[in-house]
Design a protein around this motif. Structure first.
Motif, PDB file in Angstrom:
ATOM      1  N   ALA A  88      47.728   0.559 -39.313  1.00 57.86           N
ATOM      2  CA  ALA A  88      47.917  -0.522 -38.344  1.00 57.86           C
ATOM      3  C   ALA A  88      47.828  -0.049 -36.901  1.00 57.86           C
ATOM      4  CB  ALA A  88      49.269  -1.201 -38.576  1.00 57.86           C
ATOM      5  N   VAL A  89      47.601   1.244 -36.683  1.00 57.15           N
ATOM      6  CA  VAL A  89      47.578   1.817 -35.333  1.00 57.15           C
ATOM      7  C   VAL A  89      46.124   2.000 -34.888  1.00 57.15           C
ATOM      8  CG1 VAL A  89      48.243   3.804 -33.925  1.00 57.15           C
ATOM      9  CG2 VAL A  89      49.772   2.980 -35.726  1.00 57.15           C
ATOM     10  N   PRO A  90      45.789   1.637 -33.632  1.00 57.06           N
ATOM     11  CA  PRO A  90      44.414   1.854 -33.127  1.00 57.06           C
ATOM     12  C   PRO A  90      44.151   3.327 -32.830  1.00 57.06           C
ATOM     13  CG  PRO A  90      45.784   0.914 -31.405  1.00 57.06           C
ATOM     14  CD  PRO A  90      46.630   0.924 -32.655  1.00 57.06           C
ATOM     15  N   LEU A  91      43.818   4.073 -33.858  1.00 57.93           N
ATOM     16  CA  LEU A  91      43.610   5.509 -33.700  1.00 57.93           C
ATOM     17  C   LEU A  91      42.382   5.785 -32.842  1.00 57.93           C
ATOM     18  CD1 LEU A  91      44.275   6.621 -37.380  1.00 57.93           C
ATOM     19  CD2 LEU A  91      45.867   6.706 -35.465  1.00 57.93           C
ATOM     20  N   PHE A  92      42.548   6.647 -31.843  1.00 54.58           N
ATOM     21  CA  PHE A  92      41.456   7.066 -30.957  1.00 54.58           C
ATOM     22  C   PHE A  92      40.759   5.877 -30.293  1.00 54.58           C
ATOM     23  CE2 PHE A  92      41.872  10.048 -34.506  1.00 54.58           C
ATOM     24  CZ  PHE A  92      42.267  11.182 -33.809  1.00 54.58           C
ATOM     25  N   GLY A  93      41.525   4.787 -30.080  1.00 52.15           N
ATOM     26  CA  GLY A  93      40.979   3.614 -29.419  1.00 52.15           C
ATOM     27  C   GLY A  93      40.163   2.706 -30.304  1.00 52.15           C
ATOM     28  N   LEU A  94      40.036   3.031 -31.579  1.00 49.69           N
ATOM     29  CA  LEU A  94      39.283   2.197 -32.512  1.00 49.69           C
ATOM     30  C   LEU A  94      40.171   1.093 -33.078  1.00 49.69           C
ATOM     31  CD1 LEU A  94      37.473   5.053 -34.467  1.00 49.69           C
ATOM     32  CD2 LEU A  94      36.558   3.702 -32.572  1.00 49.69           C
ATOM     33  N   PRO A  95      39.593  -0.021 -33.487  1.00 44.08           N
ATOM     34  CA  PRO A  95      40.403  -1.100 -34.081  1.00 44.08           C
ATOM     35  C   PRO A  95      41.134  -0.607 -35.324  1.00 44.08           C
ATOM     36  CG  PRO A  95      38.198  -1.886 -33.561  1.00 44.08           C
ATOM     37  CD  PRO A  95      38.174  -0.392 -33.385  1.00 44.08           C
ATOM     38  N   PRO A  96      42.347  -1.068 -35.555  1.00 42.66           N
ATOM     39  CA  PRO A  96      43.081  -0.630 -36.750  1.00 42.66           C
ATOM     40  C   PRO A  96      42.402  -1.107 -38.024  1.00 42.66           C
ATOM     41  CG  PRO A  96      44.256  -2.401 -35.637  1.00 42.66           C
ATOM     42  CD  PRO A  96      43.141  -1.995 -34.727  1.00 42.66           C
ATOM     43  N   VAL A  97      42.595  -0.370 -39.094  1.00 38.40           N
ATOM     44  CA  VAL A  97      41.982  -0.712 -40.372  1.00 38.40           C
ATOM     45  C   VAL A  97      42.586  -1.976 -40.950  1.00 38.40           C
ATOM     46  CG1 VAL A  97      41.629   0.076 -42.749  1.00 38.40           C
ATOM     47  CG2 VAL A  97      41.421   1.683 -40.864  1.00 38.40           C
ATOM     48  N   PHE A  98      43.899  -2.124 -40.816  1.00 37.88           N
ATOM     49  CA  PHE A  98      44.593  -3.245 -41.446  1.00 37.88           C
ATOM     50  C   PHE A  98      45.665  -3.735 -40.479  1.00 37.88           C
ATOM     51  CE2 PHE A  98      47.698  -4.821 -44.790  1.00 37.88           C
ATOM     52  CZ  PHE A  98      46.959  -5.969 -45.068  1.00 37.88           C
ATOM     53  N   ALA A 259      32.476   3.034 -26.412  1.00 36.36           N
ATOM     54  CA  ALA A 259      32.743   4.448 -26.638  1.00 36.36           C
ATOM     55  C   ALA A 259      33.557   5.062 -25.507  1.00 36.36           C
ATOM     56  CB  ALA A 259      31.424   5.204 -26.807  1.00 36.36           C
ATOM     57  N   LEU A 260      33.278   4.640 -24.267  1.00 35.28           N
ATOM     58  CA  LEU A 260      34.012   5.196 -23.130  1.00 35.28           C
ATOM     59  C   LEU A 260      35.499   4.883 -23.217  1.00 35.28           C
ATOM     60  CD1 LEU A 260      34.034   6.673 -20.433  1.00 35.28           C
ATOM     61  CD2 LEU A 260      33.498   4.490 -19.307  1.00 35.28           C
ATOM     62  N   ALA A 261      35.822   3.657 -23.623  1.00 28.82           N
ATOM     63  CA  ALA A 261      37.226   3.275 -23.774  1.00 28.82           C
ATOM     64  C   ALA A 261      37.905   4.123 -24.842  1.00 28.82           C
ATOM     65  CB  ALA A 261      37.332   1.792 -24.125  1.00 28.82           C
ATOM     66  N   ALA A 262      37.188   4.418 -25.944  1.00 31.99           N
ATOM     67  CA  ALA A 262      37.760   5.253 -27.003  1.00 31.99           C
ATOM     68  C   ALA A 262      38.012   6.672 -26.507  1.00 31.99           C
ATOM     69  CB  ALA A 262      36.833   5.262 -28.215  1.00 31.99           C
ATOM     70  N   VAL A 263      37.069   7.203 -25.711  1.00 30.55           N
ATOM     71  CA  VAL A 263      37.239   8.549 -25.160  1.00 30.55           C
ATOM     72  C   VAL A 263      38.421   8.590 -24.206  1.00 30.55           C
ATOM     73  CG1 VAL A 263      36.172  10.302 -23.697  1.00 30.55           C
ATOM     74  CG2 VAL A 263      34.816   9.162 -25.454  1.00 30.55           C
ATOM     75  N   LEU A 264      38.555   7.577 -23.358  1.00 30.74           N
ATOM     76  CA  LEU A 264      39.685   7.530 -22.421  1.00 30.74           C
ATOM     77  C   LEU A 264      41.011   7.403 -23.163  1.00 30.74           C
ATOM     78  CD1 LEU A 264      38.231   5.228 -19.605  1.00 30.74           C
ATOM     79  CD2 LEU A 264      38.621   7.698 -19.516  1.00 30.74           C
ATOM     80  N   PHE A 265      41.015   6.599 -24.212  1.00 25.93           N
ATOM     81  CA  PHE A 265      42.230   6.436 -25.016  1.00 25.93           C
ATOM     82  C   PHE A 265      42.650   7.775 -25.619  1.00 25.93           C
ATOM     83  CE2 PHE A 265      44.631   5.501 -28.819  1.00 25.93           C
ATOM     84  CZ  PHE A 265      45.424   4.413 -28.460  1.00 25.93           C
ATOM     85  N   THR A 266      41.697   8.499 -26.197  1.00 29.67           N
ATOM     86  CA  THR A 266      41.995   9.803 -26.785  1.00 29.67           C
ATOM     87  C   THR A 266      42.466  10.792 -25.724  1.00 29.67           C
ATOM     88  OG1 THR A 266      40.288   9.385 -28.453  1.00 29.67           O
ATOM     89  CG2 THR A 266      41.067  11.651 -28.201  1.00 29.67           C
ATOM     90  N   ALA A 267      41.842  10.735 -24.531  1.00 26.69           N
ATOM     91  CA  ALA A 267      42.256  11.626 -23.444  1.00 26.69           C
ATOM     92  C   ALA A 267      43.696  11.347 -23.024  1.00 26.69           C
ATOM     93  CB  ALA A 267      41.310  11.470 -22.258  1.00 26.69           C
ATOM     94  N   LYS A 268      44.073  10.086 -22.994  1.00 28.96           N
ATOM     95  CA  LYS A 268      45.458   9.746 -22.635  1.00 28.96           C
ATOM     96  C   LYS A 268      46.442  10.244 -23.699  1.00 28.96           C
ATOM     97  CE  LYS A 268      44.267   5.403 -21.807  1.00 28.96           C
ATOM     98  NZ  LYS A 268      44.327   3.964 -21.443  1.00 28.96           N
ATOM     99  N   ALA A 269      46.046  10.142 -24.975  1.00 28.88           N
ATOM    100  CA  ALA A 269      46.907  10.661 -26.042  1.00 28.88           C
ATOM    101  C   ALA A 269      47.061  12.175 -25.922  1.00 28.88           C
ATOM    102  CB  ALA A 269      46.328  10.288 -27.407  1.00 28.88           C
ATOM    103  N   LEU A 270      45.977  12.873 -25.606  1.00 37.52           N
ATOM    104  CA  LEU A 270      46.062  14.318 -25.402  1.00 37.52           C
ATOM    105  C   LEU A 270      46.895  14.655 -24.168  1.00 37.52           C
ATOM    106  CD1 LEU A 270      42.390  15.353 -26.274  1.00 37.52           C
ATOM    107  CD2 LEU A 270      44.455  15.851 -27.600  1.00 37.52           C
ATOM    108  N   GLY A 271      46.819  13.793 -23.145  1.00 36.71           N
ATOM    109  CA  GLY A 271      47.679  13.989 -21.976  1.00 36.71           C
ATOM    110  C   GLY A 271      49.152  13.882 -22.342  1.00 36.71           C
TER     111      GLY A 271
END
Length: 317
Positions: A88-98, A259-271
């Motif tokens: 249920a979590v948007p992993l790496f900025g991608l839509p959740p599976v369920f 794709a850019l939004a997903a990259v930014l989301f992942t960068a924020k998680a790494l931050g």
């Protein structure tokens, strides 16, 4: 064929091998940064993978007096709970599976399964180190769980009070957060409480009293080896990723498109991971009584104070 395709998809991403690999990579980043901050070299990128493979190949020894069913089932339940929470979590900025109404509440409780399983794993053995670790696990659980849950519910409460629609659905909250200022800026108190609560849930320093190596060996998991210890390690790695992604989705601008939004989301998680590592570096381990006395009172008061500020701001508008 449809069932086989769905099972194959779940196996590889995001609730399968892809998420397991991501969890181990995040663990490596955590260990590597911590080592560099402590003027050490740290492990190579493949070390977490090698550790898990080595454990899976080792013999699993069941201690005398332990319940065979619980001893084998608890690591599986812990990993299954962490993987189910990821759906249920948007992993790496991608839509959740369920995604479904109320999945935020369900996800928060699924994330608690790991802690409960670790505590039960230590409580069912006769080893003094395991029993001490289990006692500390359950004691610390009562200290951080309420502030952590309330902190992650705060964005939904803030949106409801602001008249922007109410939802307990993670994906909807993340999309709403994307159209607003970061909740980390408008709700800074509960953002800090959520981040510290995540460290407590993962038993990271300074909240590592339940597995203090210099005191109680490996805490509740002292009697575990082989496959069981490998599954607990994987469950903790997955929970690290899911927890960081959940806090990012709710407090750091939500999710966007492309794709850019997903990259930014992942960068924020790494931050966020970098902030967690810095806190591990500068803070010393708290005694279990210090964790309870400090965090149970302070964390709950801070969250309630933030909620009162939200209500007051709404009334004054």
């Amino acid at each position: 064929m449809s069932i086989a395709r769905d099972l194959f998809t779940l196996m590889f991403f995001p609730a399968g091998l892809g998420l397991l690999a991501a969890g181990l990579l995040f663990q490596w980043v955590d260990r590597k940064l911590l080592a560099r901050f402590q003027n050490r070299l740290g492990p190579r990128w493949f070390q977490p993978f090698a550790d898990v493979v080595k454990l899976l190949g080792k013999e699993e020894i069941q201690p005398q007096g332990a319940n065979p069913l619980l001893f084998a089932a608890l690591p599986i339940i812990a990993l299954a709970g962490a993987l189910a929470a990821a759906l249920a979590v948007p992993l790496f900025g991608l839509p959740p599976v369920f995604s479904y109404p109320g999945d935020l509440i369900v996800t928060l409780y699924l994330l608690s399964l790991l802690t409960l399983c670790i505590g039960l794993a230590g409580a069912q053995t006769r080893d003094r180190f395991s029993l001490t670790g289990a006692l500390r696990v359950f004691t610390q659980l009562f200290a951080y769980e309420a502030p952590f849950i309330l902190a992650l519910l705060t964005p939904a409460v803030a949106l409801m009070l602001a008249g922007a629609g109410g939802s307990w659905q993670i994906n909807e909250l993340a999309q709403s957060a994307a159209a607003r200022a970061w909740f980390a800026l408008t709700l800074p108190i509960t953002f800090v409480v959520a981040l510290i609560g995540l460290m407590g849930k993962l038993e990271l320093p300074p909240f590592d009293a339940p597995e203090a190596e210099t005191e109680i060996v490996a805490g509740a998991l002292t009697e575990y080896s082989g496959r069981g210890l490998a599954l607990f390690t994987l469950a903790r790695a997955v929970e690290l990723v899911v927890g960081l992604m959940l806090v990012t989705a709710l407090y750091l601008g939500g999710t966007g498109q492309g794709a850019l939004a997903a990259v930014l989301f992942t960068a924020k998680a790494l931050g966020l991971l970098l902030v967690v590592v810095v806190l591990q570096t500068v803070l010393a381990r708290l005694r279990i009584d210090q964790t309870v006395n400090l965090w149970w009172r302070l964390g709950s008061v801070l969250v309630i104070g933030q909620w009162l500020l939200i209500v007051l701001f709404r009334v004054l508008q």
